[in-house]
Design an enzyme around this catalytic site. Structure first.
Site, short mmCIF file in Angstrom:
data_model
loop_
_atom_site.label_atom_id
_atom_site.label_comp_id
_atom_site.label_asym_id
_atom_site.label_seq_id
_atom_site.Cartn_x
_atom_site.Cartn_y
_atom_site.Cartn_z
N ASN A 31 -3.90 10.13 -7.08
CA ASN A 31 -5.12 10.57 -6.40
C ASN A 31 -6.28 9.68 -6.83
OD1 ASN A 31 -7.27 12.10 -5.26
ND2 ASN A 31 -5.86 13.82 -5.18
N THR A 44 -0.19 14.51 -6.68
CA THR A 44 -1.27 15.03 -7.53
C THR A 44 -0.83 16.33 -8.22
OG1 THR A 44 -2.86 14.11 -6.00
CG2 THR A 44 -3.69 15.76 -7.53
N GLY A 99 0.33 -1.16 4.87
CA GLY A 99 0.14 0.13 5.56
C GLY A 99 -1.19 0.16 6.28
N LYS A 137 1.83 14.84 6.19
CA LYS A 137 2.22 14.37 4.85
C LYS A 137 3.74 14.44 4.69
CE LYS A 137 1.19 14.91 -0.08
NZ LYS A 137 1.07 13.46 -0.29
N GLY A 167 -2.13 2.69 8.97
CA GLY A 167 -2.04 4.10 8.63
C GLY A 167 -3.43 4.71 8.42
N HIS A 218 -2.22 20.28 2.20
CA HIS A 218 -2.41 18.97 2.83
C HIS A 218 -2.21 19.05 4.34
CE1 HIS A 218 -2.04 17.44 -1.30
NE2 HIS A 218 -2.63 16.35 -0.85
N HIS A 219 -2.63 17.98 5.03
CA HIS A 219 -2.43 17.86 6.47
C HIS A 219 -0.93 17.87 6.80
CE1 HIS A 219 -1.18 13.61 6.03
NE2 HIS A 219 -2.05 13.60 5.04
N GLY A 260 -1.38 3.66 -3.98
CA GLY A 260 -1.76 5.04 -3.72
C GLY A 260 -0.63 5.84 -3.12
P1 NAP Z 1 0.30 7.12 7.31
O1 NAP Z 1 -0.88 7.40 8.18
O2 NAP Z 1 1.64 7.56 7.76
O3 NAP Z 1 0.31 5.55 7.00
C1 NAP Z 1 1.38 4.85 6.45
C2 NAP Z 1 1.47 3.50 7.17
O4 NAP Z 1 2.35 2.65 6.43
C3 NAP Z 1 2.00 3.62 8.60
O5 NAP Z 1 1.21 2.88 9.49
C4 NAP Z 1 3.41 3.06 8.45
O6 NAP Z 1 3.90 2.48 9.65
C5 NAP Z 1 3.15 1.98 7.41
N1 NAP Z 1 4.36 1.43 6.80
C6 NAP Z 1 5.61 1.97 6.77
N2 NAP Z 1 6.44 1.12 6.13
C7 NAP Z 1 5.72 0.03 5.77
C8 NAP Z 1 6.02 -1.18 5.08
N3 NAP Z 1 7.25 -1.44 4.63
N4 NAP Z 1 5.02 -2.08 4.87
C9 NAP Z 1 3.77 -1.83 5.33
N5 NAP Z 1 3.42 -0.70 5.98
C10 NAP Z 1 4.38 0.23 6.19
O7 NAP Z 1 0.07 7.77 5.84
P2 NAP Z 1 -1.31 7.98 5.06
O8 NAP Z 1 -1.84 9.32 5.31
O9 NAP Z 1 -2.17 6.79 5.25
O10 NAP Z 1 -0.75 8.01 3.56
C11 NAP Z 1 -0.05 6.91 3.00
C12 NAP Z 1 0.40 7.26 1.58
O11 NAP Z 1 -0.74 7.44 0.74
C13 NAP Z 1 1.20 8.57 1.48
O12 NAP Z 1 2.22 8.42 0.50
C14 NAP Z 1 0.17 9.58 0.97
O13 NAP Z 1 0.75 10.65 0.24
C15 NAP Z 1 -0.65 8.69 0.06
N6 NAP Z 1 -2.02 9.13 -0.23
C16 NAP Z 1 -2.47 8.87 -1.48
C17 NAP Z 1 -3.77 9.15 -1.82
C18 NAP Z 1 -4.26 8.79 -3.21
O14 NAP Z 1 -5.42 9.04 -3.54
N7 NAP Z 1 -3.41 8.19 -4.04
C19 NAP Z 1 -4.63 9.72 -0.89
C20 NAP Z 1 -4.15 9.98 0.39
C21 NAP Z 1 -2.84 9.66 0.72
P3 NAP Z 1 4.89 3.40 10.57
O15 NAP Z 1 4.05 4.56 11.02
O16 NAP Z 1 5.27 2.46 11.66
O17 NAP Z 1 6.03 3.82 9.68
#
Ligand code: NAP
Length: 255
Positions: A119, A158, A8, A151, A11, A147-148, A91
């Site tokens: 989180n 969380t 990812g 999402k 992202g 959240h933004h 994450g």
């Molecule tokens: P995002 O900006 O949409 O990023 C996700 C990325 O993953 C995109 O570039 C997407 O590409 C890519 N992707 C999709 N399928 C994939 C695959 N099979 N292999 C590799 N990459 C792939 O989302 P984000 O805001 O970064 O958040 C990502 C995740 O983290 C979400 O589930 C969010 O809820 C979570 N999060 C967790 C925490 C924590 O502390 N645990 C904090 C913040 C966010 P495409 O756009 O081309 O689909």
């Protein structure tokens, strides 16, 4: 040196993780994976970029995979990395109980570990811990998570985990939420705790837990105002995941 790959990587979180890993002297970013990469792409310092995880795993030696992707992709990514004997730090939210059981089984057959944290911000982990303690004395509560607007999942991982922890603490004597059962206006009911999800541009990740008692309320709130808030937790997890025994859910397991 701990060799790290990031799933990812294009992202919002993935880009921040790549920068955080690159900034640490004992971590080495060895590959980035995201469907948005094209053949031959590379990042700063020539780090190879792949559009397919399987192609990356064929060509890369790594110790830890970090996953911040999408709910539809995370399970298959984690299983593929564990099969390749790479520890996982996850994450991405949205993994179900059945998927967690399969991941646990895969860790034991591969002999590598997986840390999943809804989180990675220390403040959010403390909010969950404090909420657990408060719930013993003030069991009536509701959660508001904000959240933004990009999402994909609601309620947030969380919020669900906070409700899990509070429900465990309240036990069988938990008060029922007020109002008619199944009324959508009262939020998503998780173990008897209403969760209200707000999605708006301008927000990052925020959560309030409001406890109510006789003649008083107590509100605990955490705000992640930038994605950097998650990075100390992610870096710690990358360093510590090899010391775990199988699967662990929650950053608190390594604090
Ligand atoms: P995002 O900006 O949409 O990023 C996700 C990325 O993953 C995109 O570039 C997407 O590409 C890519 N992707 C999709 N399928 C994939 C695959 N099979 N292999 C590799 N990459 C792939 O989302 P984000 O805001 O970064 O958040 C990502 C995740 O983290 C979400 O589930 C969010 O809820 C979570 N999060 C967790 C925490 C924590 O502390 N645990 C904090 C913040 C966010 P495409 O756009 O081309 O689909």
């Amino acid at each position: 040196m701990i060799r790290v790959i990031v799933n990812g990587a294009m992202g919002k979180m993935g880009r921040t993780v790549c920068d955080a890993v690159t900034a640490e002297e004992d971590l080495e970013l060895v590959a980035m994976i995201d469907p948005g990469f094209e053949k031959g792409d590379s990042g700063a310092g020539g780090v190879p970029a792949f559009s397919s995880l399987s192609e990356c795993l064929e060509q890369t030696q790594a110790d830890v995979a970090v996953d911040f992707t999408v709910p539809d992709a995370v399970f298959e990514n984690v299983i593929a990395c564990l099969k390749a004997e790479i520890h996982c730090v996850v994450g991405t939210t949205g993994l179900g109980d059945e998927q967690l059981q399969k991941i646990e089984f895969q860790t034991s057959s591969s002999g590598v570990n997986c840390l999943i944290a809804p989180n990675f911000a220390i403040g959010a982990v403390l909010l969950m811990e404090v909420s657990r303690v408060i719930a013993r004395h003030m069991p009536s509560c509701e959660i508001v998570e904000l959240h933004h607007d990009q999402k994909l999942d609601a309620p947030s991982g969380t919020a669900l985990r906070t409700a899990d922890l509070i429900a465990r603490e309240r036990g069988a004597e938990a008060p029922a939420p007020a109002g008619p059962e199944g009324d959508a206006a009262r939020g998503y009911n998780h173990h008897g705790i209403p969760i209200h999800s707000v999605r708006l541009p301008g927000l990052v990740a925020h959560q309030e837990v409001i406890f109510g008692g006789q003649g008083q309320t107590l509100t605990v709130r955490h705000d992640s105002i930038s994605r950097e808030s998650f990075m100390p937790g992610v870096v710690l997890a990358v360093r510590r995941v090899a010391e775990l025994d199988g699967i662990a859910v929650g950053l608190e397991k390594i604090l």
